[in-house]
Scaffold this active site. Structure first.
Site, PDB file in Angstrom:
ATOM      1  N   ASP A  65       0.828  -1.204   0.000  1.00 16.81           N
ATOM      2  CA  ASP A  65       0.000   0.000   0.000  1.00 16.81           C
ATOM      3  C   ASP A  65       0.865   1.259   0.000  1.00 16.81           C
ATOM      4  O   ASP A  65       2.083   1.185   0.208  1.00 16.81           O
ATOM      5  CB  ASP A  65      -0.936   0.001   1.218  1.00 16.81           C
ATOM      6  CG  ASP A  65      -0.289  -0.628   2.455  1.00 16.81           C
ATOM      7  OD1 ASP A  65       0.943  -0.507   2.604  1.00 16.81           O
ATOM      8  OD2 ASP A  65      -1.006  -1.252   3.248  1.00 16.81           O
ATOM      9  N   ASP A 134      -7.535  -3.691  14.011  1.00 16.12           N
ATOM     10  CA  ASP A 134      -8.937  -3.851  13.575  1.00 16.12           C
ATOM     11  C   ASP A 134      -9.078  -4.980  12.543  1.00 16.12           C
ATOM     12  O   ASP A 134     -10.117  -5.130  11.912  1.00 16.12           O
ATOM     13  CB  ASP A 134      -9.487  -2.531  13.004  1.00 16.12           C
ATOM     14  CG  ASP A 134      -8.771  -2.071  11.734  1.00 16.12           C
ATOM     15  OD1 ASP A 134      -7.815  -2.754  11.274  1.00 16.12           O
ATOM     16  OD2 ASP A 134      -9.167  -1.025  11.181  1.00 16.12           O
ATOM     17  N   HIS A 136      -7.203  -5.435   9.767  1.00 11.99           N
ATOM     18  CA  HIS A 136      -6.854  -5.172   8.358  1.00 11.99           C
ATOM     19  C   HIS A 136      -5.550  -5.859   7.961  1.00 11.99           C
ATOM     20  O   HIS A 136      -4.671  -6.078   8.786  1.00 11.99           O
ATOM     21  CB  HIS A 136      -6.818  -3.663   8.034  1.00 11.99           C
ATOM     22  CG  HIS A 136      -5.698  -2.885   8.654  1.00 11.99           C
ATOM     23  ND1 HIS A 136      -5.885  -1.751   9.401  1.00 11.99           N
ATOM     24  CD2 HIS A 136      -4.341  -3.061   8.620  1.00 11.99           C
ATOM     25  CE1 HIS A 136      -4.725  -1.269   9.785  1.00 11.99           C
ATOM     26  NE2 HIS A 136      -3.763  -2.044   9.324  1.00 11.99           N
ATOM     27  N   GLU A 141      -9.664  -2.223   5.194  1.00 14.07           N
ATOM     28  CA  GLU A 141     -10.331  -1.977   6.462  1.00 14.07           C
ATOM     29  C   GLU A 141     -11.626  -2.797   6.572  1.00 14.07           C
ATOM     30  O   GLU A 141     -12.117  -3.320   5.567  1.00 14.07           O
ATOM     31  CB  GLU A 141     -10.640  -0.470   6.586  1.00 14.07           C
ATOM     32  CG  GLU A 141      -9.398   0.425   6.576  1.00 14.07           C
ATOM     33  CD  GLU A 141      -8.585   0.383   7.886  1.00 14.07           C
ATOM     34  OE1 GLU A 141      -8.572  -0.657   8.574  1.00 14.07           O
ATOM     35  OE2 GLU A 141      -7.940   1.408   8.198  1.00 14.07           O
TER      36      GLU A 141
HETATM   37  C1  F6R Z   1       1.479  -1.802   6.051  1.00 11.13           C
HETATM   38  C2  F6R Z   1       0.239  -2.515   6.113  1.00 11.13           C
HETATM   39  C3  F6R Z   1      -0.540  -2.678   7.381  1.00 11.13           C
HETATM   40  C4  F6R Z   1       0.305  -2.952   8.614  1.00 11.13           C
HETATM   41  C5  F6R Z   1      -0.586  -2.936   9.861  1.00 11.13           C
HETATM   42  C6  F6R Z   1       0.193  -3.197  11.113  1.00 11.13           C
HETATM   43  O1  F6R Z   1       2.004  -1.898   4.748  1.00 11.13           O
HETATM   44  O2  F6R Z   1      -0.172  -2.961   5.100  1.00 11.13           O
HETATM   45  O3  F6R Z   1      -1.458  -3.731   7.212  1.00 11.13           O
HETATM   46  O4  F6R Z   1       0.936  -4.190   8.476  1.00 11.13           O
HETATM   47  O5  F6R Z   1      -1.224  -1.701   9.947  1.00 11.13           O
HETATM   48  O6  F6R Z   1       1.052  -2.123  11.351  1.00 11.13           O
HETATM   49  P1  F6R Z   1       2.223  -2.224  12.436  1.00 11.13           P
HETATM   50  O7  F6R Z   1       3.143  -3.262  11.957  1.00 11.13           O
HETATM   51  O8  F6R Z   1       2.865  -0.861  12.437  1.00 11.13           O
HETATM   52  O9  F6R Z   1       1.573  -2.577  13.727  1.00 11.13           O
END
Ligand code: F6R
Length: 252
Positions: A65, A134, A136, A141
């Site tokens: 992303d 959450d 994702h 989301e």
């Molecule tokens: C980032 C992504 C997100 C993160 C998720 C967890 O490229 O796609 O799905 O993996 O938000 O974030 P952290 O690792 O910072 O807890």
């Protein structure tokens, strides 16, 4: 779905790196996540590159992303984060040209998403994933389509709050939108390694592994994937009902 529970994040990162190094093939397409979770894994890959045991020199890397509306030079632009972690001979050998990220800077974001989707029509060889509290994966989301292609997504308040730690703890500085690989895009990966650490991920981990497949917990779609390895620390595993069973399965 393999479920591996390690005492701490350090062992989990080492195991995940081992899996990638062992399964790396020349010219492979590696799907890369950002956020805090894969940083230990990337450090292991850099060390393996230093010793000559691993190289992404002939490979391509594909981000999950990218934020929309972030300055091109902002350190939290995911392209810049991934450059910092992986690009160059002093990192993993990955070239900047072989690092692919969605382009959020043109006039037509939907067209940029469609272009990224087309480039990933065959899926990556190994996909690294983190997990949002959450539920994702990528930035898919809750309450989206379980079959989504790469698309423009609106970030939830929970995600923006979680990510405000990268933006001076100011939620107003966190972008509101992104372009993300969809769940269908992620599901085309041949092999998936998901990491999750800490108490804050425990509910999402329990849903991912033991909950019903539901758009309210997007990561649950991975239950339909034939090759997923989930590596979590004790805290992230703390809400799993069948924790003893997962441990016994890994000790045959
Ligand atoms: C980032 C992504 C997100 C993160 C998720 C967890 O490229 O796609 O799905 O993996 O938000 O974030 P952290 O690792 O910072 O807890």
């Amino acid at each position: 779905m393999r479920v591996i529970i390690t005492p701490t994040e350090t062992e989990a990162s080492t195991l995940a790196a081992r899996h990638i190094i062992d399964h790396a093939t020349p010219g492979m397409k590696l799907g890369v996540a950002t956020g805090s979770t894969p940083l230990g894994l990337y450090a292991n890959l850099r060390t393996a590159h230093e010793t000559g045991a691993f190289s992404l020199a002939d490979s391509t890397a594909w981000a999950l992303d990218e934020y929309v509306g972030i300055d091109e030079n902002h350190p939290e632009r995911y392209r810049n984060v991934l450059r910092d972690q992986l690009v160059g001979d002093d990192k993993t050998g990955l070239t900047d040209d072989n690092l692919h990220t969605p382009n959020p800077y043109g006039d037509d974001l939907d067209a940029a998403a469609a272009e990224y989707e087309a480039a990933l029509s065959e899926g990556v060889d190994i996909q690294i994933l983190g997990l949002g509290s959450d539920g994702h994966i990528g930035f898919n989301e809750p309450a989206g389509s379980l079959a989504s292609p790469t698309h423009v997504e609106t970030l939830t308040h929970e995600t923006r709050e979680a990510n405000s730690r990268f933006f001076d703890n100011d939620i107003d500085k966190v972008p509101t939108h992104c372009i993300t690989q969809g769940l269908a895009t992620i599901m085309r990966a041949s092999d998936i390694v998901l990491l999750a650490f800490g108490r804050g991920k425990a509910r999402a981990v329990a849903q991912l592994i033991e909950g019903p497949v539901s758009a309210m917990w997007p990561a649950t779609i991975l239950q339909h994937h034939p090759s997923v390895m989930i590596i979590v620390d004790e805290e992230a595993a703390s809400e799993l009902t069948m924790i003893d069973y997962y441990r016994s399965r890994e000790h045959v």
